[in-house]
Design an enzyme around this catalytic site. Structure first.
Site, mmCIF file in Angstrom:
data_model
loop_
_atom_site.group_PDB
_atom_site.id
_atom_site.type_symbol
_atom_site.label_atom_id
_atom_site.label_comp_id
_atom_site.label_asym_id
_atom_site.label_seq_id
_atom_site.Cartn_x
_atom_site.Cartn_y
_atom_site.Cartn_z
ATOM 1 N N HIS A 51 0.812 -1.214 0.000
ATOM 2 C CA HIS A 51 0.000 0.000 0.000
ATOM 3 C C HIS A 51 0.850 1.271 0.000
ATOM 4 O O HIS A 51 1.907 1.340 0.625
ATOM 5 C CB HIS A 51 -0.915 0.013 1.233
ATOM 6 C CG HIS A 51 -0.161 0.055 2.537
ATOM 7 N ND1 HIS A 51 0.170 1.227 3.174
ATOM 8 C CD2 HIS A 51 0.342 -0.933 3.312
ATOM 9 C CE1 HIS A 51 0.826 0.971 4.282
ATOM 10 N NE2 HIS A 51 0.954 -0.339 4.396
ATOM 11 N N ASP A 52 0.406 2.261 -0.737
ATOM 12 C CA ASP A 52 0.951 3.623 -0.720
ATOM 13 C C ASP A 52 2.369 3.721 -1.273
ATOM 14 O O ASP A 52 3.046 4.741 -1.069
ATOM 15 C CB ASP A 52 0.902 4.216 0.697
ATOM 16 C CG ASP A 52 -0.516 4.334 1.223
ATOM 17 O OD1 ASP A 52 -1.215 5.264 0.798
ATOM 18 O OD2 ASP A 52 -0.929 3.491 2.041
ATOM 19 N N GLY A 83 5.060 -0.897 2.859
ATOM 20 C CA GLY A 83 4.214 0.262 2.633
ATOM 21 C C GLY A 83 4.992 1.564 2.538
ATOM 22 O O GLY A 83 6.008 1.754 3.193
#
Length: 266
Positions: A128-129, A146
């Site tokens: 994520h991200d 992340g």
């Protein structure tokens, strides 16, 4: 399939599951037993192989190839996820090999970003991200935690783990089986567990067309930052005020990266 009418040249196998709200471009190929979710936008020329999944709020650019059992747009692993529809934005000409996973961001208004021309080999993972540039080669069984930022033309070796919030500079390499917990500056090669910068990425620079002068400039900066008795701020001061070797653009790129590093240099 509902009432959605495929675009010109699009080939959807009758045993594929494509949500009627998915948006498909021209000349898209979707093979049997694959799944394309309602929020997906699949660009022209993309090829979704059998048993692959594209779900979540995902935008795929043109001519991406998703191989069997890959999951593009899976939900974040982040336990701070509070719901909503975070996104995953992907450029063009990427290759996602078997069992690759690329996750959406954590917060509803955020996106994980992957550029163009990247190759993700089997079982590799983008969390994520993350923000990934162009022309990354990410070998099998490697993973980005992340919020990792990867600049253009990076090479990540087999089985390597990149800690969350790390940054990888342009044309750097993380060698196989490394555990990286700090940043790798442009043109450098990191190896080990925990990984440390061992040398410049000479082969990578030469393959990318950098001149011998550029390579020697990177080598000179490497010696100042990693092999001298200077701490980071002293090394940067020396490079800015007294180092004049070779291509200033190469040295300045490394200096600026080192100066802005938040996790410190590996």
């Amino acid at each position: 399939m509902g009432e959605r009418i495929p675009e010109m040249g699009t080939n959807i196998h009758p045993q594929a599951i494509v949500d009627p709200n998915a948006e498909l471009g021209e000349n898209v190929s979707i093979e049997a037993f694959s799944i394309v979710g309602s929020k997906a936008r699949v660009g022209d020329g993309c090829h979704i192989h059998h048993h692959a999944t594209v779900e979540g709020r995902v935008v795929l650019g043109k001519n991406n190839t998703v191989y069997p059992y890959a999951l593009i747009g899976g939900l974040t692993h982040d336990l701070k996820y509070q719901g909503g529809e975070p996104g995953l934005l992907i450029g063009s000409e990427n290759v996602f090999r078997e069992y690759v996973t690329a996750h959406v961001a954590t917060n509803p208004d955020d996106e994980t970003v992957i550029g163009s021309g990247n190759v993700f080999l089997a079982y590799s993972h983008v969390a994520h991200d993350c923000i990934v540039g162009d022309n990354l080669v990410m070998s099998s069984h490697s993973a980005l935690g992340g919020h990792v930022r990867v600049d253009d033309s990076v090479n990540i070796g087999w089985g390597s783990g990149i800690h969350q919030f790390c940054r990888l500079g342009r044309h750097c390499m993380v060698s196989a089986c490394s555990k990286l917990v700090q940043d790798v500056a442009p043109f450098m090669l990191a190896d080990g567990s925990p990984a440390e910068v061992r040398s410049i990425n000479k082969v990578g620079m030469e393959r990318a067309g950098f001149s011998s002068e550029d390579v020697e400039t990177a080598r000179g900066v490497f010696k100042v930052i990693y092999k001298s008795n200077f701490n980071r701020s002293q090394a940067i001061d020396y490079l800015r005020n007294e180092f004049s070797k070779g291509n200033k653009a190469v040295s300045e790129e490394i200096i600026e990266f080192a100066q802005s590093s938040e996790r410190g240099l590996a």
